[in-house]
Design a protein around this motif. Sequence first.
Motif, PDB file in Angstrom:
ATOM      1  N   THR A 293       0.838  -1.199   0.000  1.00 53.65           N
ATOM      2  CA  THR A 293       0.000   0.000   0.000  1.00 53.65           C
ATOM      3  C   THR A 293       0.872   1.247   0.000  1.00 53.65           C
ATOM      4  OG1 THR A 293      -1.807  -1.109   1.154  1.00 53.65           O
ATOM      5  CG2 THR A 293      -1.745   1.288   1.312  1.00 53.65           C
ATOM      6  N   LEU A 294       0.527   2.210  -0.836  1.00 57.46           N
ATOM      7  CA  LEU A 294       1.301   3.441  -0.958  1.00 57.46           C
ATOM      8  C   LEU A 294       1.370   4.161   0.377  1.00 57.46           C
ATOM      9  CD1 LEU A 294       2.713   5.226  -3.136  1.00 57.46           C
ATOM     10  CD2 LEU A 294       0.549   6.484  -3.322  1.00 57.46           C
ATOM     11  N   ARG A 295       2.573   4.566   0.749  1.00 57.03           N
ATOM     12  CA  ARG A 295       2.761   5.265   2.015  1.00 57.03           C
ATOM     13  C   ARG A 295       2.454   6.746   1.829  1.00 57.03           C
ATOM     14  NH1 ARG A 295       6.227   8.292   5.002  1.00 57.03           N
ATOM     15  NH2 ARG A 295       6.416   7.763   7.214  1.00 57.03           N
ATOM     16  N   LEU A 296       1.576   7.278   2.678  1.00 59.25           N
ATOM     17  CA  LEU A 296       1.210   8.691   2.640  1.00 59.25           C
ATOM     18  C   LEU A 296       1.677   9.353   3.925  1.00 59.25           C
ATOM     19  CD1 LEU A 296      -2.446   8.434   1.261  1.00 59.25           C
ATOM     20  CD2 LEU A 296      -0.307   8.684  -0.022  1.00 59.25           C
ATOM     21  N   GLY A 297       2.488  10.387   3.809  1.00 65.18           N
ATOM     22  CA  GLY A 297       2.995  11.077   4.979  1.00 65.18           C
ATOM     23  C   GLY A 297       2.003  12.080   5.527  1.00 65.18           C
TER      24      GLY A 297
END
Length: 408
Positions: free
Chosen positions: A215-219
């Motif tokens: 899953t794409l990491r979102l900061g």
Amino acid sequence: MNGAIAVVGIGADGWDGLPESSRRVLRTAEVLIGAPRQLGLLPEDDCPGERVTWPSPLRPAVPRLLAAHEGRPIAVLASGDPSFYGIGRTLAETVGADRLRIHPHPSSVSYAAARLGWPLEAVETVSLVARPLAALSAALHPGRQLLVLGEGPETPARVAGLLRETGWGDTRIRVLEQLGGDRERVLDGTAADWPYERTDALHVLALDCVRDPDTLRLGAVPGLPDEAYEHDGQLTKRYVRAATLAALAPAPGELLWDIGGGSGSIGIEWMRAHRSCRAVAVEKSAERAARITRNADTLGVPGLRVVTASAPEGLADLPAPDAIFIGGGLTAPGLLDACWDALPAGGRLVANTVTLESEALLADRYRRHGGELVRLAVAAAVPVGGFTGWRQAMPVTQWSVTKGSEER
């Protein structure tokens, strides 16, 4: 209307769990207002006052209902702490905080933290009561502990479904029901295998967030990966977006106009900066406007308002902004003037462009109003045969200014 209104918090433990000070208020009230479940917790012998249930929708009915009982001692019942996502805020905004005498009870969140052994100051609380399910997405970060206020018996299953669909299937879910009461119970599982279609309506969800490996990491700061957005090429790219949000400088409670919304990235990341930040995206293309809405839902800010209209025509009826971003349409007649006129003193305006024609407009405004005029250039390393070289993206000219500052 004159006279104080008592607001009494009550928990699942009912009358037995109330301190004597709260009981005394309820005994002497001539009018008891609350939900049927709350009113049903009061013994009729001890609380002989007239019982009135809230109508639906509640908020528009508050002034009328209170006025109907003007001059009589009124006690309003609330779940747990009335000032924590409760009726206390609605009453304060309606009749004024100075008229309220609030008698709090431990909130369901306090009970939940106590049962779990979680430090309450380190836990984020998300309310899904009368709010879209997508609002949860912005709070999801690996290792975070979240307490979620559910709206009904289907909320845990809906939350589990959202977590599975968005790549958080290994997140542990605990549903704490009837906290503080005789029927207190905990349901435990993960989003991936959540078996309960319905739970008790009175509950709090506890989430131990675990992100799936792919899953794409979102900061938590502006400059999300470009891959986080659905777009057709009309997207303020990541590094320019981060610089743009820094210039806009969102603060809690502020409103942004995002003009020429494209994919909605500026308005979305403005709203992700703080849960109370608000934004309106103005986009003339119906297809792109629909895409902005989808991106806002995916990235956890479903409250982003999308206006499908050209600017400046579409700006006429919007609430006054604290900041304005212009990402497209700078050459539209009257747009810059309309935006400047709409800004209050201290408001910020940031405009980006890649064309010489729009750059000339920004240079002229810089001479007239001051601020900062900068050129943002980004180059990425790419293969060049068997070697590596730099590929330069189109430079972006950015004008940022605070209205009311010294003008040239």
